[in-house]
Scaffold this active site. Structure first.
Site, PDB file in Angstrom:
ATOM      1  N   MET A 110     133.542  17.860  59.367  1.00 50.82           N
ATOM      2  CA  MET A 110     133.397  19.220  59.841  1.00 50.82           C
ATOM      3  C   MET A 110     134.271  19.483  61.071  1.00 50.82           C
ATOM      4  O   MET A 110     135.118  20.358  61.054  1.00 50.82           O
ATOM      5  CB  MET A 110     131.926  19.506  60.176  1.00 50.82           C
ATOM      6  CG  MET A 110     131.041  19.721  58.949  1.00 50.82           C
ATOM      7  SD  MET A 110     129.287  19.982  59.348  1.00 50.82           S
ATOM      8  CE  MET A 110     129.306  21.624  60.088  1.00 50.82           C
ATOM      9  N   ASP A 111     134.050  18.710  62.138  1.00 55.16           N
ATOM     10  CA  ASP A 111     134.724  19.023  63.403  1.00 55.16           C
ATOM     11  C   ASP A 111     136.211  18.709  63.335  1.00 55.16           C
ATOM     12  O   ASP A 111     136.610  17.627  62.922  1.00 55.16           O
ATOM     13  CB  ASP A 111     134.070  18.243  64.545  1.00 55.16           C
ATOM     14  CG  ASP A 111     132.595  18.589  64.645  1.00 55.16           C
ATOM     15  OD1 ASP A 111     132.295  19.786  64.582  1.00 55.16           O
ATOM     16  OD2 ASP A 111     131.764  17.675  64.744  1.00 55.16           O
ATOM     17  N   GLU A 112     137.002  19.675  63.733  1.00 56.62           N
ATOM     18  CA  GLU A 112     138.468  19.606  63.737  1.00 56.62           C
ATOM     19  C   GLU A 112     139.042  19.648  62.320  1.00 56.62           C
ATOM     20  O   GLU A 112     140.232  19.449  62.133  1.00 56.62           O
ATOM     21  CB  GLU A 112     138.988  18.388  64.524  1.00 56.62           C
ATOM     22  CG  GLU A 112     138.544  18.474  65.987  1.00 56.62           C
ATOM     23  CD  GLU A 112     138.919  17.258  66.818  1.00 56.62           C
ATOM     24  OE1 GLU A 112     140.122  17.041  67.007  1.00 56.62           O
ATOM     25  OE2 GLU A 112     138.003  16.556  67.285  1.00 56.62           O
ATOM     26  N   VAL A 113     138.206  19.882  61.319  1.00 58.01           N
ATOM     27  CA  VAL A 113     138.683  20.065  59.943  1.00 58.01           C
ATOM     28  C   VAL A 113     138.173  21.425  59.427  1.00 58.01           C
ATOM     29  O   VAL A 113     138.953  22.257  58.986  1.00 58.01           O
ATOM     30  CB  VAL A 113     138.225  18.919  59.028  1.00 58.01           C
ATOM     31  CG1 VAL A 113     138.659  19.179  57.586  1.00 58.01           C
ATOM     32  CG2 VAL A 113     138.791  17.592  59.518  1.00 58.01           C
ATOM     33  N   LYS A 136     124.415  22.433  62.995  1.00 61.79           N
ATOM     34  CA  LYS A 136     125.452  22.254  61.974  1.00 61.79           C
ATOM     35  C   LYS A 136     124.974  22.782  60.616  1.00 61.79           C
ATOM     36  O   LYS A 136     125.740  23.377  59.858  1.00 61.79           O
ATOM     37  CB  LYS A 136     125.828  20.772  61.856  1.00 61.79           C
ATOM     38  CG  LYS A 136     126.814  20.315  62.933  1.00 61.79           C
ATOM     39  CD  LYS A 136     127.016  18.807  62.887  1.00 61.79           C
ATOM     40  CE  LYS A 136     128.122  18.388  63.825  1.00 61.79           C
ATOM     41  NZ  LYS A 136     129.446  18.293  63.183  1.00 61.79           N
TER      42      LYS A 136
END
Lengths: 166, 166
Positions: B1-4, B94
């Site tokens: 999830m994070d940075e994608v 999230k």
């Protein structure tokens, strides 16, 4: 987690008793879920209970679960894999419950998911649907709802898991 | 999830700016993490921010992520797999963020974990450590911290993902 490490059935019965006077010594018949044992007009109530914040926070541990997982860790890399994603309100309760009862399990070894698409050698689970597509060795952990199934290697207790795997 | 799919870097910079006056147009140098770009006495602050309830609740979506995942779903079974377990306070944020921005992803296809021991054909990730032990095709999604790595097939944008996979 549920019905393998944690005992939600006991909690369901307690809540049904609190709200509708269901017998506290209710025994689930083989092949049955808790909602087969309560009057029809309240048989969806289990779903409300599960979705309530706090339901999964204080469940009893299934007999021998803590000691067994500790022993398995000496030989195996143990992951806790829970199909928790269906119930968003359960996520933090389950995480805290694991921290309370299984503090020796690293966060790296905890998985909350829907489909259990994990790449492990062995899976210990009470729900046969989680074995679909699984390429390792499935061990069906006995729970009332799965007692009529005959297609899987079965374990009734954590002691039986240890006898098979250690 | 994070940075994608989600952009925590933008949020970090905003929070550092709020608390310490860090430049809002800060560009991370290749190979660097956000905490390499702030004064030493506050470089652990990113960890506090991550652990705060709410941090992951309102992150911007990475450009093109929503449309790309929708398109990939026409050909693939798409799972969202996030190493969220390190930060227990992130779990519900999230989950809600995904419900907001990716409502077309079923709960069955969401996994919050530590180690990404998933059995998939392709993994799109910004962290090379998640490719360790992975048997499928890894696609390294570019983010400042991984720009110096040369060992993996790289994608810079979601458009490049689509060009490769569709």
């Amino acid at each position: 987690m549920d019905e393998v490490l944690a005992d939600p059935i006991f909690k369901f019965i307690e809540l049904y008793n609190r709200d509708y006077g269901i017998s506290l010594d209710l025994k689930l018949d083989p092949g049955n879920e808790i909602y087969h044992h309560v009057p029809e007009h309240i048989n969806n109530k289990w779903f409300d209970y599960i979705n309530e914040k706090g339901f999964f926070r204080h469940l009893p541990v299934i007999d021998g679960g803590v000691e067994a997982v500790k022993k398995l860790q000496e030989k195996y890399e143990v992951y806790i894999v829970s199909a928790a994603m269906e119930f968003p309100n359960s996520l933090e309760d389950k995480r805290h419950w694991l921290a309370d009862h299984f503090p020796f399990i690293s966060w790296k070894n905890i998985i909350f998911c829907g489909d259990k698409i994990v790449n492990t050698d062995i899976m210990i689970d009470d729900r046969a649907r989680n074995f679909v597509g699984f390429k390792g060795r499935p061990l069906l952990f006995s729970s009332p709802h799965n007692l009529l199934l005959t297609d899987y290697e079965r374990v009734d207790t954590w002691q039986q898991v240890l006898d098979k795997l250690l």
